[in-house]
Write a protein that holds these residues in place. Sequence first.
Motif, mmCIF file in Angstrom:
data_model
loop_
_atom_site.group_PDB
_atom_site.id
_atom_site.type_symbol
_atom_site.label_atom_id
_atom_site.label_comp_id
_atom_site.label_asym_id
_atom_site.label_seq_id
_atom_site.Cartn_x
_atom_site.Cartn_y
_atom_site.Cartn_z
ATOM 1 N N GLU A 1 15.953 41.817 -22.106
ATOM 2 C CA GLU A 1 14.745 41.376 -22.802
ATOM 3 C C GLU A 1 13.531 41.961 -22.092
ATOM 4 O O GLU A 1 13.461 41.939 -20.858
ATOM 5 N N TYR A 2 12.623 42.483 -22.882
ATOM 6 C CA TYR A 2 11.389 43.075 -22.355
ATOM 7 C C TYR A 2 10.248 42.096 -22.602
ATOM 8 O O TYR A 2 9.959 41.733 -23.736
ATOM 9 N N ASP A 3 9.597 41.679 -21.515
ATOM 10 C CA ASP A 3 8.523 40.688 -21.605
ATOM 11 C C ASP A 3 7.176 41.401 -21.726
ATOM 12 O O ASP A 3 6.450 41.575 -20.739
ATOM 13 N N ALA A 4 6.845 41.814 -22.938
ATOM 14 C CA ALA A 4 5.593 42.537 -23.181
ATOM 15 C C ALA A 4 4.378 41.638 -22.991
ATOM 16 O O ALA A 4 3.312 42.103 -22.565
ATOM 17 N N VAL A 5 4.530 40.361 -23.271
ATOM 18 C CA VAL A 5 3.398 39.423 -23.146
ATOM 19 C C VAL A 5 2.964 39.304 -21.690
ATOM 20 O O VAL A 5 1.766 39.350 -21.375
ATOM 21 N N VAL B 1 7.484 49.241 -15.360
ATOM 22 C CA VAL B 1 8.013 48.488 -16.500
ATOM 23 C C VAL B 1 9.251 47.675 -16.128
ATOM 24 O O VAL B 1 9.548 46.653 -16.756
ATOM 25 N N ASN B 2 9.961 48.086 -15.084
ATOM 26 C CA ASN B 2 11.164 47.361 -14.667
ATOM 27 C C ASN B 2 10.860 45.931 -14.244
ATOM 28 O O ASN B 2 11.759 45.076 -14.260
ATOM 29 N N ASN B 3 9.622 45.664 -13.856
ATOM 30 C CA ASN B 3 9.238 44.311 -13.467
ATOM 31 C C ASN B 3 9.251 43.348 -14.650
ATOM 32 O O ASN B 3 9.197 42.128 -14.461
ATOM 33 N N TYR B 4 9.306 43.880 -15.855
ATOM 34 C CA TYR B 4 9.216 43.045 -17.048
ATOM 35 C C TYR B 4 10.489 43.098 -17.901
ATOM 36 O O TYR B 4 10.486 42.693 -19.050
ATOM 37 N N ILE B 5 11.538 43.613 -17.316
ATOM 38 C CA ILE B 5 12.826 43.674 -18.010
ATOM 39 C C ILE B 5 13.799 42.703 -17.356
ATOM 40 O O ILE B 5 14.025 42.761 -16.146
ATOM 41 N N LYS C 1 17.573 41.433 -17.243
ATOM 42 C CA LYS C 1 18.921 41.888 -17.592
ATOM 43 C C LYS C 1 19.725 40.767 -18.245
ATOM 44 O O LYS C 1 19.728 39.636 -17.786
ATOM 45 N N GLY C 2 20.406 41.123 -19.337
ATOM 46 C CA GLY C 2 21.286 40.182 -20.014
ATOM 47 C C GLY C 2 22.681 40.187 -19.418
ATOM 48 O O GLY C 2 22.983 40.929 -18.473
ATOM 49 N N LYS C 3 23.563 39.375 -19.988
ATOM 50 C CA LYS C 3 24.918 39.238 -19.436
ATOM 51 C C LYS C 3 25.720 40.535 -19.563
ATOM 52 O O LYS C 3 26.516 40.872 -18.675
ATOM 53 N N LEU C 4 25.523 41.302 -20.648
ATOM 54 C CA LEU C 4 26.246 42.562 -20.775
ATOM 55 C C LEU C 4 25.792 43.545 -19.709
ATOM 56 O O LEU C 4 26.610 44.249 -19.112
ATOM 57 N N TRP C 5 24.500 43.615 -19.471
ATOM 58 C CA TRP C 5 23.973 44.517 -18.439
ATOM 59 C C TRP C 5 24.551 44.132 -17.083
ATOM 60 O O TRP C 5 24.969 44.980 -16.297
ATOM 61 N N GLN C 6 24.561 42.815 -16.797
ATOM 62 C CA GLN C 6 25.102 42.350 -15.523
ATOM 63 C C GLN C 6 26.580 42.723 -15.383
ATOM 64 O O GLN C 6 27.032 43.148 -14.308
ATOM 65 N N ALA C 7 27.343 42.585 -16.475
ATOM 66 C CA ALA C 7 28.763 42.931 -16.429
ATOM 67 C C ALA C 7 28.958 44.437 -16.268
ATOM 68 O O ALA C 7 29.829 44.887 -15.520
ATOM 69 N N PHE C 8 28.114 45.220 -16.950
ATOM 70 C CA PHE C 8 28.229 46.681 -16.871
ATOM 71 C C PHE C 8 27.866 47.204 -15.484
ATOM 72 O O PHE C 8 28.408 48.200 -15.026
ATOM 73 N N SER C 9 26.930 46.536 -14.834
ATOM 74 C CA SER C 9 26.462 47.017 -13.529
ATOM 75 C C SER C 9 27.275 46.464 -12.364
ATOM 76 O O SER C 9 27.038 46.826 -11.204
ATOM 77 N N ALA C 10 28.224 45.579 -12.641
ATOM 78 C CA ALA C 10 29.049 45.003 -11.574
ATOM 79 C C ALA C 10 29.892 46.092 -10.911
ATOM 80 O O ALA C 10 30.442 46.971 -11.586
ATOM 81 N N GLU D 1 12.587 51.184 -23.123
ATOM 82 C CA GLU D 1 11.357 51.080 -22.340
ATOM 83 C C GLU D 1 11.381 51.986 -21.112
ATOM 84 O O GLU D 1 10.335 52.423 -20.632
ATOM 85 N N THR D 2 12.571 52.235 -20.564
ATOM 86 C CA THR D 2 12.686 53.065 -19.360
ATOM 87 C C THR D 2 13.338 54.417 -19.633
ATOM 88 O O THR D 2 13.284 55.310 -18.782
ATOM 89 N N GLY D 3 13.981 54.552 -20.791
ATOM 90 C CA GLY D 3 14.643 55.799 -21.134
ATOM 91 C C GLY D 3 16.003 55.982 -20.485
ATOM 92 O O GLY D 3 16.617 57.040 -20.627
ATOM 93 N N GLU D 4 16.501 54.962 -19.800
ATOM 94 C CA GLU D 4 17.801 55.093 -19.121
ATOM 95 C C GLU D 4 18.949 54.613 -20.010
ATOM 96 O O GLU D 4 18.743 53.833 -20.948
#
Length: 279
Positions: free
Chosen positions: A71-75, A91-95, A97-106, A141-144
């Motif tokens: 989720e990107y916190d634009a506000v 921009v990474n300060n406002y992203i 990570k969801g559960k899929l991202w956490q599982a993928f990065s484990a 937002e980051t292009g990665e």
Amino acid sequence: MQFQGTADYVADKDLMIAVNAAIRLERPLLVKGEPGTGKTELARQVAAALGIEMLEWNVKSTTKAQQGLYEYDAVSRLRDSQLGDARVHDVNNYIRKGKLWQAFSAAKKCVLLIDEIDKADIEFPNDLLQELDRMEFHVYETGETVTARVRPIVIITSNNEKELPDAFLRRCFFHYIRFPDVETLEKIVEVHYPGIRKTLLGNALSQFYEIRETPGLKKKPSTSEALDWIRLLVAEDVDPADLRGDARNALPKLHGALLKNEQDVHLFERLAFMARRER
């Protein structure tokens, strides 16, 4: 990796085959069954048996697939820019990570539980097709591109509240957890309450199945409700003899653990009244 069940979870042969097939195929395991039949607990026990971490994503009616990615916190970023906060430049300060991202990065294989997927909007499963299939997604937002370092074991549960899309089903290994028979339920109860009196257990399960099979019952009691009821019977030191006889002749003792709506309570009250009139 082979799942053989655990001391705390009674898994039949078909369920163990399904778990191990999904692991071998590297496909999500879609588990359906009545509420309270141990679908969510299965994921926890698979993680415990294999000695790996579990990540749990509880789906609600308002949950969007994007939240599982990030989720990107634009506000917050806009507010910080107005306040001159230096964090706004990254921009990474406002992203978040969801559960899929956490599982993928484990760094190691883990279990990812997507619990009660049928609660969400019908488009929710479709929105996860590519991510679960390819095990990667793009962060605009980051292009990665985030790619799973180690493919997680994905277990998805559904209570069958709505049909899932065919394209989603095609990517899953499916298993339906049938309601346990008397012998299996006995084993489940003995796991939770070792040393329970055989007469109490036998009479309780006899009445429990009579209740489940009562014609006109709106909500059949589940395995978890049976365990709650038996726990109360043990705590109240109920005489096994008090549980004998036809369950339809009277409201069950401590029936609030089994009957969860007024229609079913009224049904048993009517059956009890009719049984008394016939005597």
